[in-house]
Write an enzyme that holds these catalytic residues in place. Structure first.
Site, PDB file in Angstrom:
ATOM      1  N   ASP A  48       2.072   3.248  -0.800  1.00  9.27           N
ATOM      2  CA  ASP A  48       2.175   2.859   0.608  1.00  9.27           C
ATOM      3  C   ASP A  48       2.321   4.076   1.510  1.00  9.27           C
ATOM      4  O   ASP A  48       3.262   4.858   1.380  1.00  9.27           O
ATOM      5  CB  ASP A  48       3.375   1.926   0.782  1.00  9.27           C
ATOM      6  N   ARG A  49       1.376   4.240   2.426  1.00 12.72           N
ATOM      7  CA  ARG A  49       1.364   5.399   3.311  1.00 12.72           C
ATOM      8  C   ARG A  49       2.550   5.383   4.276  1.00 12.72           C
ATOM      9  O   ARG A  49       3.243   6.384   4.460  1.00 12.72           O
ATOM     10  CB  ARG A  49       0.059   5.448   4.121  1.00 12.72           C
ATOM     11  N   THR A  50       2.797   4.234   4.885  1.00 15.48           N
ATOM     12  CA  THR A  50       3.874   4.136   5.872  1.00 15.48           C
ATOM     13  C   THR A  50       5.240   4.373   5.231  1.00 15.48           C
ATOM     14  O   THR A  50       6.071   5.124   5.764  1.00 15.48           O
ATOM     15  CB  THR A  50       3.842   2.761   6.564  1.00 15.48           C
ATOM     16  N   CYS A  84      -8.780   3.666   6.957  1.00 18.33           N
ATOM     17  CA  CYS A  84      -7.331   3.481   7.071  1.00 18.33           C
ATOM     18  C   CYS A  84      -6.820   4.533   8.038  1.00 18.33           C
ATOM     19  O   CYS A  84      -7.038   5.741   7.813  1.00 18.33           O
ATOM     20  CB  CYS A  84      -6.648   3.629   5.713  1.00 18.33           C
ATOM     21  N   ASN A  85      -6.163   4.106   9.096  1.00 19.15           N
ATOM     22  CA  ASN A  85      -5.696   5.050  10.115  1.00 19.15           C
ATOM     23  C   ASN A  85      -4.542   5.906   9.620  1.00 19.15           C
ATOM     24  O   ASN A  85      -4.540   7.125   9.805  1.00 19.15           O
ATOM     25  CB  ASN A  85      -5.283   4.288  11.370  1.00 19.15           C
ATOM     26  N   THR A  86      -3.547   5.289   8.979  1.00 22.20           N
ATOM     27  CA  THR A  86      -2.374   6.049   8.540  1.00 22.20           C
ATOM     28  C   THR A  86      -2.760   7.115   7.520  1.00 22.20           C
ATOM     29  O   THR A  86      -2.196   8.221   7.523  1.00 22.20           O
ATOM     30  CB  THR A  86      -1.309   5.110   7.947  1.00 22.20           C
ATOM     31  N   ALA A  87      -3.727   6.815   6.664  1.00 20.63           N
ATOM     32  CA  ALA A  87      -4.163   7.778   5.651  1.00 20.63           C
ATOM     33  C   ALA A  87      -4.759   9.031   6.272  1.00 20.63           C
ATOM     34  O   ALA A  87      -4.854  10.074   5.603  1.00 20.63           O
ATOM     35  CB  ALA A  87      -5.176   7.129   4.709  1.00 20.63           C
ATOM     36  N   THR A 126       0.677   1.404  12.812  1.00 17.88           N
ATOM     37  CA  THR A 126       1.863   1.392  11.969  1.00 17.88           C
ATOM     38  C   THR A 126       2.897   2.366  12.524  1.00 17.88           C
ATOM     39  O   THR A 126       2.562   3.304  13.259  1.00 17.88           O
ATOM     40  CB  THR A 126       1.534   1.790  10.518  1.00 17.88           C
ATOM     41  N   LYS A 165      -1.525  -8.109   5.708  1.00 21.50           N
ATOM     42  CA  LYS A 165      -1.651  -7.564   4.358  1.00 21.50           C
ATOM     43  C   LYS A 165      -1.260  -8.592   3.299  1.00 21.50           C
ATOM     44  O   LYS A 165      -1.772  -8.575   2.180  1.00 21.50           O
ATOM     45  CB  LYS A 165      -0.781  -6.304   4.223  1.00 21.50           C
ATOM     46  N   CYS A 195      -4.561   0.336  13.381  1.00 18.78           N
ATOM     47  CA  CYS A 195      -4.374   0.016  11.965  1.00 18.78           C
ATOM     48  C   CYS A 195      -5.520  -0.909  11.614  1.00 18.78           C
ATOM     49  O   CYS A 195      -5.820  -1.855  12.372  1.00 18.78           O
ATOM     50  CB  CYS A 195      -3.024  -0.670  11.726  1.00 18.78           C
TER      51      CYS A 195
END
Length: 243
Positions: A48-50, A84-87, A126, A165, A195
């Site tokens: 999990d990135r967040t 994926c934005n957070t990645a 996120t 999700k 996101c």
């Protein structure tokens, strides 16, 4: 021939499937053979990135992301994208000294904002994407004004993303719709779906009021289509000249 697109996905699976569908839908193909060849790496087990970026979990997603990047490169793809934005916190590290073309979702969004002359962007993303300043830093570099959610709004956004999700699209839609409306009420002239789960449940808003929506999945898909067919047309033109 069309160049091959590699998709480093699975973050989450629905977003990856939506991205692939949009690439196909946006492609100006007249038959099967004119569609973009794609290798999709849809591995949801990337940590999990967040949670990592917020210090909740210790397992760094970078190593699995790098593994996936190398796997796609070994397949001979011409370009790699990450829906994926957070990645994109790891984008520079992943693409450093890469022997393959890449398209950044963040840079694609900046390009779209400038082309459409948006003045003030409300950010739905996120908590990790916000905390790392992934979009705020990019907007500041390009003198684009933005609005960040307050603490209560961000809790609503995260609850909405988590619901999507988990497959609870109705709950996600209700929560994220409220967040979208609150950004507009605060003076944003458009809202960033920062996101890739968000566009999955705000499709009605994107269809009815496209000028107020920055759909990161759709923007990245269009950039990939532009890239693929620009090369295809150039190649076809060269072959016709030889003939």
């Amino acid at each position: 021939m069309l160049r091959t697109l590699g998709v480093l996905g699975g973050m989450g699976p629905l977003a990856t499937a939506s991205f692939m569908n949009q690439v196909i839908a946006l492609s100006p193909a007249k038959n099967d053979q004119e569609h973009i060849p794609m290798f999709i790496r849809n591995i949801p087990q990337i940590p999990d990135r967040t949670k990592f970026l917020m210090g909740i979990e210790d397992e760094n997603p970078f190593f699995e992301l790098k593994k996936g990047f190398k796997e796609l490169t070994s397949l001979g793809v011409s370009c790699i994208v990450i829906p994926c934005n957070t990645a994109h916190y790891w984008y520079d590290a992943l693409t450093q000294n890469a022997d393959v073309h890449t398209i950044s979702i963040v840079k694609s969004v900046i390009k779209q904002v400038k082309v459409t002359n948006k003045q003030r962007v409300g950010i739905l993303a996120t908590t990790a994407t916000l905390n790392m300043g992934i979009y705020q830093n990019a907007f500041e570099q390009h003198n684009i004004d933005f609005i960040e959610p307050n603490t209560q709004q961000q809790m609503t956004i995260m609850d909405g993303i988590t619901a999507v999700k988990a497959g609870d699209l109705n709950t996600g839609r209700n929560l994220l719709s409220k967040a979208y409306e609150s950004m507009l009420a605060q003076g944003a002239d458009c809202v960033l779906f920062g996101c890739t789960e968000i566009p999955l449940v705000l499709a009605t808003q994107a269809k009815q009021s496209p000028d107020t929506c920055l759909d990161t999945i759709a923007i990245l898909a269009q950039e990939c289509v532009n890239w693929a067919y620009a090369g295809y047309k150039k190649s076809a033109h060269s072959l016709s000249n030889v003939a």
